[in-house]
Write an enzyme that holds these catalytic residues in place. Structure first.
Site, PDB file in Angstrom:
ATOM      1  CE  LYS A 139      16.034 -22.116  -7.531  1.00  0.00           C
ATOM      2  NZ  LYS A 139      16.529 -20.685  -6.066  1.00  0.00           N
TER       3      LYS A 139
ATOM      4  NE  ARG B 272      19.109 -10.707 -10.056  1.00  0.00           N
ATOM      5  CZ  ARG B 272      19.412 -10.847  -8.431  1.00  0.00           C
ATOM      6  NH1 ARG B 272      20.762 -10.368  -8.714  1.00  0.00           N
ATOM      7  NH2 ARG B 272      18.639 -11.784  -7.822  1.00  0.00           N
TER       8      ARG B 272
HETATM    9  N1  BES Z   1      13.342 -18.614  -8.514  1.00  0.00           N
HETATM   10  C1  BES Z   1      14.407 -17.837  -7.355  1.00  0.00           C
HETATM   11  C2  BES Z   1      13.599 -17.162  -6.275  1.00  0.00           C
HETATM   12  C3  BES Z   1      12.639 -17.154  -5.573  1.00  0.00           C
HETATM   13  C4  BES Z   1      13.008 -18.239  -4.330  1.00  0.00           C
HETATM   14  C5  BES Z   1      11.330 -17.832  -6.015  1.00  0.00           C
HETATM   15  C6  BES Z   1      12.343 -19.251  -3.815  1.00  0.00           C
HETATM   16  C7  BES Z   1      10.278 -18.437  -4.793  1.00  0.00           C
HETATM   17  C8  BES Z   1      10.508 -19.233  -4.039  1.00  0.00           C
HETATM   18  C9  BES Z   1      15.810 -17.309  -8.633  1.00  0.00           C
HETATM   19  O1  BES Z   1      15.198 -17.472  -9.151  1.00  0.00           O
HETATM   20  C10 BES Z   1      17.130 -16.821  -7.059  1.00  0.00           C
HETATM   21  O2  BES Z   1      17.231 -18.210  -7.361  1.00  0.00           O
HETATM   22  N2  BES Z   1      17.391 -16.556  -6.831  1.00  0.00           N
HETATM   23  C11 BES Z   1      18.459 -16.617  -5.819  1.00  0.00           C
HETATM   24  C12 BES Z   1      19.274 -15.029  -6.222  1.00  0.00           C
HETATM   25  C13 BES Z   1      20.642 -14.924  -5.724  1.00  0.00           C
HETATM   26  C14 BES Z   1      21.757 -15.951  -6.626  1.00  0.00           C
HETATM   27  C15 BES Z   1      21.301 -13.789  -5.888  1.00  0.00           C
HETATM   28  C16 BES Z   1      18.505 -15.989  -4.517  1.00  0.00           C
HETATM   29  O3  BES Z   1      17.091 -15.603  -3.815  1.00  0.00           O
HETATM   30  O4  BES Z   1      18.825 -16.634  -3.847  1.00  0.00           O
HETATM   31 ZN    ZN Z   2      17.456 -18.810  -9.934  1.00  0.00          ZN
END
Ligand code: BES
Ligand code: ZN
Ligand code: ZN
Length: 491
Positions: free
Chosen positions: A271, A345
């Site tokens: 991230k 997921r």
């Molecule tokens: N934990 C994150 C989602 C999230 C984002 C929670 C902001 C709280 C605040 C999740 O694991 C994630 O990173 N999801 C990705 C999925 C994508 C790579 C398909 C996302 O939402 O960008």
């Molecule tokens: Zn994530």
């Protein structure tokens, strides 16, 4: 904290603080609204600037008479459960600012609510605003009291029947919501899989048991997805199963499954700055489930529930799982890793498949901070839910309405299913199209459930606020504890 019911006509001592709820209509006839003995208020002070608007609040201190708080409710016709919670939350915030340890709330009668309802909503707002996560702030006031005061006792003048019982219930559910916030706000350094598992294990309540599957157990069970996400972490994963039997004669169970990512760095798909700092909150689904099950057990509800929490970090190291890797899930399906940041997921897929196959509940509801896309779709104040079952959807809808833990349903249409295809494995963990991320995340989860009625609630926005809103503070909100406790009652 104590919540104490009072009945009869309100009477006050000179050191008391008395708080009144005032609508816009009533603000014009305040002398008729306040109990006898408060004439000193409107005789000595011009209150005409107080209009009773929602979020308006007035503090009027007196030397040798009770201090008075007036909290606005807005127009009579617009009063809703959330306006009652927010109006009483404002009283709590004001009392804390003025370093009061006690307050007496005088509840009026409402046209659109029974006394029992208004007592419930008002007491909830008052308790949920009585929160501060300040354990890491070492600075105290000059007299050594903590910087951020909290109310110790709240008294309620109400005509509600069973008023103390209503208040006792509020205290159980809302205290657990505050504890849920504490666990989410706690730093990942402390709050890891081991700590959350021990928090669940240490609960000693009638009907409640807890078993913990550790790394070896997960290996034996072939939980390839939880293990894959955990590869980069020094801290072992866990799958915690809480079981509450409140109705032993009934064989029906509802299972709650919560995403317990104790820190989400994104892994190899790291991230960027600005997106990682709050990722200790990525276990908010698991936290909500832990404290919902605790509430249900403390309330001794006549129901049977499982609380299932897959727990791990998603870290970056030499051992991390990689984009392009393929892992075999507990269900037997193989998964291509399109993005290591879509890890929630993965751990849920194993937890859901295990829940269905081994625990065999009648309903499954998962709660997860799954996608950033849900924040784009619905903002921070509304969660998204998707379900394969109409009854379950309706339970979620009405429980949302009742608790103020807001949610909105998104659709499953068959054309979304194609987007999770992989050329080299049974399924990919990311969609071939960029948009509709909340739906495609849910589509992935759906493919790991065979036939049990199931719903997924994406709480990535609602679990954590970027600013204070009404009775919910900045950072962890405790979203889901009240919602799930209500859903189980509806089921
Ligand atoms: N934990 C994150 C989602 C999230 C984002 C929670 C902001 C709280 C605040 C999740 O694991 C994630 O990173 N999801 C990705 C999925 C994508 C790579 C398909 C996302 O939402 O960008
Ligand atoms: Zn994530
Ligand atoms: Zn995540």
């Amino acid at each position: 904290m104590k919540l104490i019911s009072k009945s009869g006509s309100a009477s006050f001592k000179k050191d008391d603080t008395a708080a009144f709820f005032i609508t816009e209509e009533d603000s014009r006839i305040i002398s008729k609204i306040l109990p006898e003995g408060f004439s000193y208020l409107y005789d000595s002070i011009d209150l005409s600037h107080f209009k009773g608007k929602s979020s308006e609040i007035l503090f009027i201190p007196f030397k040798d008479k009770p201090d008075v708080i007036l909290s606005g409710l807005g127009k009579k016709k617009d009063i809703a459960s959330e306006s009652l919670r927010n109006s009483s939350a404002n009283i709590t915030y004001l009392c804390r600012e003025k370093s009061k340890s006690e307050v007496i709330l005088v509840l009026p009668d409402f046209e659109n609510f029974t006394s029992e309802q208004s007592l419930k909503y008002i007491s909830e707002g008052a308790v949920l605003a009585n929160y501060s996560f300040n354990k890491y702030i070492t600075k105290k006031n000059d007299d050594d009291s903590p910087k951020d005061m909290l109310l110790k006792s709240i008294f309620f003048y109400t005509s509600a029947r069973n008023s103390q019982k209503i208040l006792d219930e509020t205290l159980v559910i809302c205290s657990n919501t505050l504890l849920c916030r504490d666990l989410i706000n706690e730093t990942s350094d402390k709050c890891d899989s081991v700590m959350i598992a021990s928090e669940a294990k240490k609960l000693k309540l009638k009907g409640l048991t807890c078993s913990i599957l550790g790394k070896k157990d997960l290996e034996k069970l072939n939980m390839g997805l939880i293990l894959a996400v955990n590869k980069g972490s020094k801290i072992p994963p866990a799958l915690v199963v809480m079981k509450y039997v409140g109705d032993p004669k009934n064989k029906k169970f509802t299972a709650f499954v919560g995403k317990g990512l104790t820190f989400d760095s994104g892994g190899m798909n790291l991230k960027p700055s600005g997106h990682m700092e709050t990722m200790r909150m990525d276990m908010s689904g698991a936290a909500a489930i832990l404290f919902a099950v605790k509430s249900i057990a403390e309330l001794k509800l006549n129901v049977n529930v499982y609380g299932v929490m897959p727990l791990t970090e998603n870290m970056l190291s030499n051992d991390s799982y990689r984009p392009g890797d393929i892992f075999k899930s507990y269900s037997g399906k193989t998964v291509e890793i399109g993005n290591t940041d879509a890890e929630g997921r993965l751990i849920l897929a194993d937890a859901l498949a295990y829940t269905e196959k081994v625990l065999k509940p009648n309903f499954i509801i998962d709660l997860a901070t799954l996608t950033g896309a849900v924040i784009t779709t619905l903002g921070e104040t509304v969660a998204a839910y998707l379900s394969t079952n109409e009854d379950l959807s309706e339970y979620i809808r009405i429980s949302s309405e009742e608790t103020g833990d807001k949610s909105w349903r998104l659709p499953f249409y068959p054309d979304f299913d194609d987007r999770m295809k992989s050329d080299i494995a049974d399924i990919s963990n990311v969609s071939s199209e960029k948009n509709a991320g909340t739906i495609t995340g849910a589509v992935f989860l759906k493919s790991f459930i065979t036939s049990t009625p199931w719903a997924h609630i994406d709480i990535a926005g609602t679990a954590w606020y970027s600013k204070k809103r009404g009775y919910r503070p900045k950072n962890a909100t405790g979203y889901g504890v009240r919602l799930l406790t209500e859903i189980i009652r509806k089921i």
